[in-house]
Design an enzyme around this catalytic site. Structure first.
Site, PDB file in Angstrom:
ATOM      1  N   LYS A 116     -30.890  14.741   6.558  1.00  0.00           N
ATOM      2  CA  LYS A 116     -31.672  15.545   5.623  1.00  0.00           C
ATOM      3  C   LYS A 116     -32.944  16.057   6.265  1.00  0.00           C
ATOM      4  O   LYS A 116     -33.624  15.328   6.981  1.00  0.00           O
ATOM      5  CB  LYS A 116     -32.093  14.684   4.433  1.00  0.00           C
ATOM      6  CG  LYS A 116     -30.963  14.159   3.623  1.00  0.00           C
ATOM      7  CD  LYS A 116     -30.511  15.161   2.598  1.00  0.00           C
ATOM      8  CE  LYS A 116     -29.325  14.590   1.831  1.00  0.00           C
ATOM      9  NZ  LYS A 116     -28.588  15.639   1.130  1.00  0.00           N
ATOM     10  N   SER A 443     -13.456  13.868  -3.986  1.00  0.00           N
ATOM     11  CA  SER A 443     -12.796  15.166  -3.897  1.00  0.00           C
ATOM     12  C   SER A 443     -11.687  15.141  -2.849  1.00  0.00           C
ATOM     13  O   SER A 443     -11.765  14.402  -1.867  1.00  0.00           O
ATOM     14  CB  SER A 443     -13.808  16.253  -3.556  1.00  0.00           C
ATOM     15  OG  SER A 443     -14.481  15.939  -2.373  1.00  0.00           O
ATOM     16  N   ASP A 609     -22.126   9.005  -8.366  1.00  0.00           N
ATOM     17  CA  ASP A 609     -22.622   9.382  -7.032  1.00  0.00           C
ATOM     18  C   ASP A 609     -24.134   9.549  -7.034  1.00  0.00           C
ATOM     19  O   ASP A 609     -24.686  10.244  -7.881  1.00  0.00           O
ATOM     20  CB  ASP A 609     -22.009  10.726  -6.608  1.00  0.00           C
ATOM     21  CG  ASP A 609     -20.522  10.602  -6.304  1.00  0.00           C
ATOM     22  OD1 ASP A 609     -20.110   9.560  -5.784  1.00  0.00           O
ATOM     23  OD2 ASP A 609     -19.783  11.560  -6.581  1.00  0.00           O
ATOM     24  N   HIS A 651     -22.072   6.130  -4.661  1.00  0.00           N
ATOM     25  CA  HIS A 651     -21.833   6.629  -3.313  1.00  0.00           C
ATOM     26  C   HIS A 651     -23.078   7.348  -2.805  1.00  0.00           C
ATOM     27  O   HIS A 651     -23.741   8.055  -3.549  1.00  0.00           O
ATOM     28  CB  HIS A 651     -20.647   7.603  -3.304  1.00  0.00           C
ATOM     29  CG  HIS A 651     -20.579   8.443  -2.073  1.00  0.00           C
ATOM     30  ND1 HIS A 651     -20.237   7.919  -0.849  1.00  0.00           N
ATOM     31  CD2 HIS A 651     -20.860   9.750  -1.862  1.00  0.00           C
ATOM     32  CE1 HIS A 651     -20.303   8.887   0.055  1.00  0.00           C
ATOM     33  NE2 HIS A 651     -20.690  10.003  -0.525  1.00  0.00           N
ATOM     34  N   HIS A 704     -17.185  15.254   7.984  1.00  0.00           N
ATOM     35  CA  HIS A 704     -17.906  16.487   8.303  1.00  0.00           C
ATOM     36  C   HIS A 704     -17.397  17.126   9.581  1.00  0.00           C
ATOM     37  O   HIS A 704     -17.866  18.168   9.998  1.00  0.00           O
ATOM     38  CB  HIS A 704     -19.403  16.212   8.396  1.00  0.00           C
ATOM     39  CG  HIS A 704     -19.972  15.723   7.094  1.00  0.00           C
ATOM     40  ND1 HIS A 704     -20.039  14.383   6.784  1.00  0.00           N
ATOM     41  CD2 HIS A 704     -20.427  16.382   6.010  1.00  0.00           C
ATOM     42  CE1 HIS A 704     -20.543  14.256   5.572  1.00  0.00           C
ATOM     43  NE2 HIS A 704     -20.794  15.436   5.078  1.00  0.00           N
TER      44      HIS A 704
END
Ligand code: GLN
Ligand code: ZN
Length: 770
Positions: A116, A443, A609, A651, A704
């Site tokens: 981040k 997902s 989440d 999560h 990722h």
């Protein structure tokens, strides 16, 4: 003259042109030249737009094909050995291999770590400093783009991350044991070379961003700041250096910032309005140019122009017109591009809003007002006052029922019925899961079919029944696959969700959602944060029907899937007329209702989440406790309406947990899944040291990256996890949701993951039974 300045502009394009171009290049569907052409068009368009808005100096090199910190790493030649860089100019494919990993042309390398960007939802690529790191000018991007702007007639100022922030944002290789500050002299040599080259081409300003000036700084970094800027300014006296700080106040670093031998300092007066007087005093004392960051670069609300002009006038009166400028509080990277693209927003809500382009107008209006006097911008001031008044009183914002419920919150509402040990026994008897249970984060791949169906439904081309049927078919496919793959706790795959926050925002009152309010999250991933403008409530269940349907397809437990209050808060544009804490609690009550309804519908496992919990952490330690207290409270408020037998998961992704591990414990979720695979389980140490009591799934599959991890790789990661946790605590799951991946990658990767879990079950059987 008071100048209108801008720290940086979004790169992605109003129609997300950069995303399309990047992704087609990565797929091999278009050429390098096509991509470069798109980049060039976007840069020129955005420079033009800034100039037309009245911005006096146009930033360059804020554009990036992936990330500006990765660009800086390439500029300095900071390339980890695994990319086999030849030491020349860094080519585009090496650049993308660093960003995303690569399994192409005989190359099989993992991506660099990503994290981040301060407390935003932007992610930067973390530069890796190796032992004996040397720096060498290895990219011409900053020169090329600055020349490109000048050739096109723009008054350009190149932007680059400053040397100390660059080093602080990087990570050191394990065997790099000295202080990273030892790298300052060598690194500064490259900055000097950059400045000299720019000066030689006639450039007399450079913007070196030092957001780390807004952090708590150890003494060695204070010294690094002094050393770095002394070295650079001495070597290149003919270039003016402008150092903006942002995302928080300078606080105890204010003396340091203004003592640096640079021409201009920028301060964030949106996050830290209270530093105005001290900044003016310091600028006066040191003769520096002061840039007032008055326009919020992190939100979508119109500025209160009268209040801002007052501040600007104050600075001008104290410092003189040539020593003051006005800018955004930070780069506009974190705001969408143009409000004109929003044709469906509620007109009243829209009348309160401003995107990047409108913010540029505000910046230049303020400069004009400061230069020519209030009368010159009278119409804009009156309009701005009217907006402030309408937000104070609008019935769209203020909801009495929500206020009543907020006042009735009791401490008991934020506690589960029994402690974890008791809940665990009940849940184990109920769920009957094996050791090292496998699950995913929620997902599954968002295929073209899914996206097409959703888009058609939104446009009204597909009716409700046809859409529901299409989604149900997807859910069934995902459930059947998971059964085949022998996963233990299943998910429905989230096909009906565009985005984990927008999906909920659309169903809550007090929320507006945009059509084109995209902001970059990482690389070609953009998010469209919904906009909280008023009191929040949940008119009806949001996810229950989908979860119920998914559970009806299988005997295995189906995990309900929600986004938590803090993440909804952090990933939305929030009200600036009420505290974040209040907004979080309103959200928590809405999620709580959903959790209870899921339980009633027979869902035994519910994941809430909270990937944004840590990013919401204030940048300064002194502010942490207060934030952690209300954010943990908000999560617990959302999770604690259920029976002991209902297993609550949470999560988090990309979190370095060391600093907040106690608060993670205090969330009291039955199971937490976290991102750990890219760091080779390094991030797990905090859980071991803290003796984290509940269950935990350290991600073993880096979603990722398009790479497919092998069974051995993941088994090794599980071995590492067993070193710090007890085997009975460990879940096996990917790092994050799978929606950005394709089935061709996901299937073999999850098959390998389940195989690795089975190996671990066999291997650690004895210790698990004990
Ligand atoms: N449940 C979400 C998903 O799988 C979680 C995503 C996230 O943590 N960013 O997509
Ligand atoms: Zn995640």
């Amino acid at each position: 003259m008071v100048l209108a300045l801008n720290l940086g502009f979004p790169r992605i394009g109003l129609k997300r042109e950069l995303k399309k171009s990047l992704e087609s290049y990565w797929k091999g569907e278009s050429s390098r030249d096509d991509l470069l052409k798109t980049g060039k068009e976007l840069r020129l368009r955005h420079w033009q737009l800034q100039k037309e808005a009245g911005i006096d100096i146009i930033p360059t090199n804020d554009f990036s094909y992936y990330d500006h910190i990765l660009d800086a790493a390439c500029l300095f030649g900071v390339v980890p050995d695994r990319y086999n860089w030849d030491g020349g100019q860094i080519d585009l494919d090496t650049y993308f291999a660093m960003a995303r990993g690569s399994q192409k042309q005989g190359r099989d390398v993992i991506a660099m770590e990503m994290t981040k960007w301060f407390d935003t939802n932007y992610h930067y690529i973390v530069p890796e400093l190796k032992k004996g790191q040397k720096f060498k000018l290895s990219s011409t991007k900053i020169f090329d783009e600055t020349k490109e702007a000048k050739d096109a007639g723009f008054n350009a100022c190149p932007v680059l991350i400053g040397p100390v922030s660059f080093l602080m944002l990087a990570k050191k290789a394990e065997d790099f044991t000295e202080c990273r500050c030892t790298l300052i002299p060598d690194l500064c040599n490259v900055y000097i070379e950059v400045c000299k080259k720019l000066a030689a081409s006639g450039q007399n300003w450079i913007q070196l961003d030092e957001p780390c000036l807004a952090l708590d700084l150890e003494d060695r970094y204070v010294q690094a700041y002094k050393d770095a800027y002394a070295a650079i300014s001495k070597a290149v006296p003919d270039i003016n250096i402008y150092v903006p700080s942002y995302f928080d106040g300078l606080r105890d670093n204010i003396d340091l910032a203004f003592s640096l031998p640079v021409a201009a300092i920028g301060v964030d007066l949106v996050r830290a309005p209270d530093q105005l007087d001290a900044s003016i005093a310091k600028a006066r004392e040191t003769g520096k140019h002061l840039v007032l960051g008055l326009i919020d670069g992190r939100n979508v609300w119109k500025n209160n122009l009268s209040a801002s002009l007052e501040k600007l006038e104050k600075a001008k009166a104290a410092l003189g017109p040539d020593h003051v400028s006005v800018s955004g509080s930070c780069s506009l990277l974190h705001t969408p591009i143009d409000l004109v693209a929003e044709t469906k927003l509620d007109p009243e809500v829209k009348s309160w809003m401003a995107y990047a382009k409108q913010k540029l107008d505000e910046i230049s209006v303020l400069a004009k007002g400061a230069n020519l006097g209030r009368h010159a911008i009278e119409a804009q001031l009156i309009a701005s006052d009217q907006v402030a008044e309408s937000r104070k009183t609008s019935r769209r914002i203020h909801n009495d029922a929500v206020q009543k419920r907020m006042a009735a919150i009791t401490p008991d509402m934020a506690k589960r019925k029994s402690p974890f040990a008791v809940r665990r026994t009940v849940q184990q008897a109920d769920l009957k899961l094996p050791a090292f249970p496998t699950t995913t984060i929620g997902s599954f791949p968002q295929t073209n079919d899914i996206r097409t169906a959703r888009a058609a439904f939104k446009k009204g081309e597909l009716d409700q029944d046809a859409y529901t049927a299409a989604m149900k078919k997807e859910i069934e496919t995902v459930v059947r696959y998971q059964e085949e793959a022998d996963l233990d706790v299943l998910v429905h795959g989230e096909p009906e969700r565009n985005d984990m926050v927008e999906y909920f925002g659309e169903q809550l009152d007090g929320y507006a959602f945009s059509q084109n309010g995209w902001v970059q999250s990482y690389g070609s991933r953009y998010v469209k944060p919904p906009i909280i403008y008023g009191d929040i409530s949940r008119p009806r269940p949001m996810t229950v029907e989908w979860s119920k349907y998914a559970q009806s397809l299988t005997n295995r437990p189906m995990k309900g899937m929600l986004t938590g209050p803090i993440t909804i808060l952090c990933w939305s544009f929030v009200r600036d007329d009420q505290s974040r804490e209040k907004t979080a609690k309103q959200l928590a009550l809405a999620i709580r209702d959903e959790v209870v309804d899921l339980e009633k519908a027979g869902i035994k496992v519910i994941q809430i989440d909270e990937p944004a919990l840590r990013e919401g952490l204030p940048l300064r330690r002194a502010d942490w406790d207060a934030y952690l207290k209300w954010s943990v409270e908000a999560f617990r408020l959302s999770a604690s309406g259920v029976e002991d037998s209902t297993q609550i998961h949470t999560h988090m992704c990309y979190a370095d947990f060391n600093d907040i591990i106690e608060s993670i414990g205090a969330l009291d979720a039955d199971v937490i899944s976290i991102e750990t695979s890219r760091s080779q389980m390094e991030l797990l140490a905090a859980f071991g040291d803290y003796k984290y009591p509940n269950e935990i799934g350290p991600g073993v599959y880096d979603i990722h990256s398009p790479r497919i991890p092998s069974v051995e790789e993941m088994a090794l990661l599980l071995d590492k996890a067993v070193n710090v946790l007890s085997p009975g605590q460990i879940w096996v799951n990917p790092d994050c949701g799978l929606k950005t991946r394709g089935w061709a990658e996901v299937k073999p990767a999850l098959d390998n993951m389940v195989a690795a879990a089975k190996q671990a079950r066999a291997k650690y059987k004895a210790s698990n039974a004990a």
